[in-house]
Design a protein around this motif. Structure first.
Motif, short mmCIF file in Angstrom:
data_model
loop_
_atom_site.label_atom_id
_atom_site.label_comp_id
_atom_site.label_asym_id
_atom_site.label_seq_id
_atom_site.Cartn_x
_atom_site.Cartn_y
_atom_site.Cartn_z
N PRO A 126 0.82 -1.22 0.00
CA PRO A 126 0.00 0.00 0.00
C PRO A 126 0.85 1.27 0.00
CG PRO A 126 -0.80 -1.53 1.67
CD PRO A 126 0.47 -2.09 1.13
N VAL A 127 1.98 1.25 0.71
CA VAL A 127 2.86 2.42 0.72
C VAL A 127 3.41 2.67 -0.68
CG1 VAL A 127 5.06 3.32 1.61
CG2 VAL A 127 3.46 2.18 3.16
N ALA A 129 2.07 1.69 -3.57
CA ALA A 129 0.97 2.12 -4.44
C ALA A 129 0.64 3.59 -4.21
CB ALA A 129 -0.27 1.25 -4.19
N PHE A 130 0.60 4.02 -2.97
CA PHE A 130 0.34 5.42 -2.67
C PHE A 130 1.42 6.32 -3.25
CE2 PHE A 130 -1.39 8.99 -0.57
CZ PHE A 130 -0.31 9.75 -0.11
N THR A 131 2.68 5.90 -3.15
CA THR A 131 3.79 6.68 -3.68
C THR A 131 3.68 6.82 -5.20
OG1 THR A 131 5.18 5.88 -1.88
CG2 THR A 131 6.32 6.82 -3.77
N VAL A 133 0.93 6.63 -7.08
CA VAL A 133 -0.21 7.49 -7.39
C VAL A 133 0.15 8.95 -7.11
CG1 VAL A 133 -2.57 8.07 -6.72
CG2 VAL A 133 -1.93 5.69 -7.10
N ALA A 134 0.82 9.21 -5.99
CA ALA A 134 1.21 10.58 -5.65
C ALA A 134 2.19 11.14 -6.68
CB ALA A 134 1.81 10.63 -4.25
N TRP A 136 2.50 10.18 -9.85
CA TRP A 136 1.75 10.38 -11.09
C TRP A 136 0.94 11.67 -11.03
CZ3 TRP A 136 -3.58 10.50 -11.83
CH2 TRP A 136 -3.99 10.52 -13.17
#
Length: 146
Positions: A126-127, A129-131, A133-134, A136
């Motif tokens: 999850p960390v 994936a969040f990175t 997305v952030a 992008w």
């Protein structure tokens, strides 16, 4: 995953001084009312709050009492064991067998840095994936500003 449960058996000498409510514990067992299958031993069924045993703190529910003042408790009727305790005097010496539960074998994967037992991938995915997305979103916003 093995997960088999075994027991570590230890013995201890516990000296208690009889208080106003006796020794402060109840017993079960005997040849006429076995508490454990195929074992006529005498076991502690409960510890009385604020009694001599509770104040000492070493005797625990489920402990097997092997002897009282050097007298073996093997092959006694329950009432005979009760009488032995009642007539043991003011200062009583108990030989006790403690049975501590230990677990053999792994219970699951636990690597370094995983004190709670949560697999590292469950935390890092999850960390990551969040990175992504952030990053992008930042790049997209940055391009619109140019």
């Amino acid at each position: 995953m093995n997960g088999r449960v075994d027991y570590l058996i230890t013995e201890e000498e516990i000296n208690l001084t009889r208080g106003p409510s006796g020794l402060g514990f109840n017993i079960v067992g005997g040849t006429d009312q076995q508490y454990v299958s195929n074992d006529s031993g005498i076991y502690v069924s409960s510890i009385k709050e604020n009694g001599a045993a509770a104040q000492d703190g070493r005797l625990q529910e489920g402990d097997k009492i092997l002897s009282v003042n050097g007298k073996d408790l093997k092959n006694l009727l329950h009432q005979d064991a009760v009488n032995l305790f009642r007539n043991a005097g003011y200062a009583v010496s108990l030989r006790v067998q403690h049975r501590l539960q230990v677990q053999n074998g792994p219970t699951g994967h636990r690597g370094e840095g995983e004190p709670s037992g949560i697999p590292i991938a469950m935390v890092l995915l999850p960390v990551f994936a969040f990175t992504v997305v952030a990053a992008w979103a930042f790049m997209r916003y940055y391009r619109q500003q140019l």
